[in-house]
Write an enzyme that holds these catalytic residues in place. Structure first.
Site, mmCIF file in Angstrom:
data_model
loop_
_atom_site.group_PDB
_atom_site.id
_atom_site.type_symbol
_atom_site.label_atom_id
_atom_site.label_comp_id
_atom_site.label_asym_id
_atom_site.label_seq_id
_atom_site.Cartn_x
_atom_site.Cartn_y
_atom_site.Cartn_z
ATOM 1 N N LYS A 19 0.846 -1.204 0.000
ATOM 2 C CA LYS A 19 0.000 0.000 0.000
ATOM 3 C C LYS A 19 0.874 1.245 0.000
ATOM 4 C CE LYS A 19 -3.642 2.238 2.713
ATOM 5 N NZ LYS A 19 -4.441 2.128 3.936
ATOM 6 N N SER B 293 -3.027 2.018 -17.698
ATOM 7 C CA SER B 293 -2.257 1.604 -16.532
ATOM 8 C C SER B 293 -1.964 2.768 -15.601
ATOM 9 C CB SER B 293 -0.942 0.940 -16.939
ATOM 10 O OG SER B 293 -0.109 1.907 -17.538
ATOM 11 N N ALA C 112 -7.813 5.277 -20.080
ATOM 12 C CA ALA C 112 -9.165 5.516 -19.568
ATOM 13 C C ALA C 112 -9.177 5.866 -18.081
ATOM 14 C CB ALA C 112 -10.039 4.295 -19.826
ATOM 15 N N ALA C 113 -8.199 5.360 -17.323
ATOM 16 C CA ALA C 113 -8.127 5.668 -15.891
ATOM 17 C C ALA C 113 -8.015 7.169 -15.637
ATOM 18 C CB ALA C 113 -6.951 4.935 -15.252
ATOM 19 N N TYR D 164 -2.987 -1.932 -13.955
ATOM 20 C CA TYR D 164 -1.714 -2.621 -13.741
ATOM 21 C C TYR D 164 -0.582 -1.600 -13.688
ATOM 22 C CZ TYR D 164 -1.137 -2.021 -18.778
ATOM 23 O OH TYR D 164 -1.043 -1.484 -20.025
#
Length: 125
Positions: A8, A24, A73-74, A57
């Site tokens: 994290k 990504s 797209a993210a 990813y």
């Protein structure tokens, strides 16, 4: 088998949002090493700013650059300057201790919030 949090990066800031890229998230290699993320690994990204959540990813970014880039797209869901959390998971049948780091406003490692045996050993060296 259960999916447990393994890695994290907490409170990172998106330094770039690139719609033209194939897709990504690009992460500074120093941060990837700090939490044990691999290139190509699936991650969950959560925006503290907008509440958006997405899976993508990892692509390795330049070491020491502080770069965190949302690609493709993210970039529609999470924009430049948003504060995010990046999480990697592991499928396992045993409990694990996740490697969790807090970063500063420039995406430089501030401190470990939890330590794995590997990080404890490396700090003693």
């Amino acid at each position: 088998m259960r999916q447990l949090l393994r890695s994290k990066i907490h409170n990172a800031y998106v330094t770039e949002a690139n719609l033209a890229y194939i897709g990504s998230i690009t992460i500074d290699e120093d941060l990837m090493d700090a939490v044990g993320l691999w290139e190509g690994e699936r991650v969950l990204v959560v925006s503290n700013t907008s509440g958006a959540r997405l899976e993508t990813y990892v692509i390795t970014g330049e070491r020491g650059s502080g770069k965190i880039a949302m690609n493709g797209a993210a970039a529609h869901l999470i924009a430049e300057s948003e504060q995010i959390i990046i999480m990697g998971f592991e499928l396992t049948d045993k409990p694990i201790i996740p490697s969790v780091v807090l970063v500063d406003r420039h995406n430089k490692l501030d401190r470990y919030l939890s330590e794995t045996p590997d990080t404890i050993l490396s700090q003693k060296s």
